[in-house]
Enzyme design. Structure first.
Site: not given
Ligand code: ADP
Length: 182
Positions: A17-18, A31, A39-41, A131-133
């Site tokens: 987890d980042i 975004n 997601g990560v955001d 992820g969603v993109y």
């Molecule tokens: P995007 O809109 O750029 O696709 P997302 O957040 O949907 O962004 O996904 C980007 C990546 O972040 C995905 O590979 C997802 O598995 C990863 N991700 C989601 N949560 C975390 C987290 N807490 N730490 C690190 N990576 C994460």
């Protein structure tokens, strides 16, 4: 968390987890509104607290939306890192494939440029746009690793770049590219 040192000694592969990373900067796959998302955001804003959104609001008010490929910097709030670099990945299918690759490489390069400009020496990246993109994961990993390697070949100030993979599939892809050099 598990981690690997990769062939290039400044690059490290991490599974986890980042928001838990202790780096000078963690990169957010934001975004273009900079107003938070899923997601990560979402994870970064939840872990860092409202200060991050407050600074994002100020940037929005001064500079408008952040286009794909560009990056901005804020506090990391309560997270162990010092700063968050918010970059906007391309949405797969909105441009042709070459342009998508270019924009994704720009995310990595411009995030690192901003890190250098702010005196940061370690930067942790999530797998932007996968992820969603909807960017194909293997393709994104190739673009990401090539962009970071190219940057590090020219730069002397960044000491550590972490690729932080949250999902197993991305981790396996990066492992093949970075550890097994496939
Ligand atoms: P995007 O809109 O750029 O696709 P997302 O957040 O949907 O962004 O996904 C980007 C990546 O972040 C995905 O590979 C997802 O598995 C990863 N991700 C989601 N949560 C975390 C987290 N807490 N730490 C690190 N990576 C994460």
């Amino acid at each position: 968390m598990s981690s690997y040192l990769c062939g290039m000694e400044k690059i490290k592969l991490i599974r986890g987890d980042i928001t838990k990373m202790e780096a000078d900067a963690v990169v957010n796959a934001a975004n273009s509104s900079l107003m938070g998302g899923g997601g990560v955001d979402g994870a970064i804003h939840r872990a860092g607290g409202p200060e991050i959104l407050e600074e994002c609001r100020q940037i929005r008010a001064e500079c408008g939306k952040c286009p794909a490929g560009q990056a901005v910097i804020t506090t990391a709030g309560k997270m162990p890192s010092r700063k968050v670099i918010h970059t906007v990945g391309p949405i797969w299918g909105q441009q042709n494939e070459t342009e998508s690759d270019r924009l994704l490489a720009d995310c990595y390069r411009n995030s690192l440029l901003l890190a250098v400009k702010n005196g940061m020496k370690s930067v942790a990246f999530p797998n932007i746009s996968t992820g969603v993109y909807g960017f194909p994961k293997e393709r994104a990993a190739r673009v990401a690793t090539e962009a970071v390697k190219a940057f590090l070949a020219e730069d002397t100030s960044i000491e550590h770049v972490y690729f932080v993979c949250f999902d197993e599939e991305n981790y396996r892809i990066y492992e093949a590219l970075l550890v097994n050099n496939q």
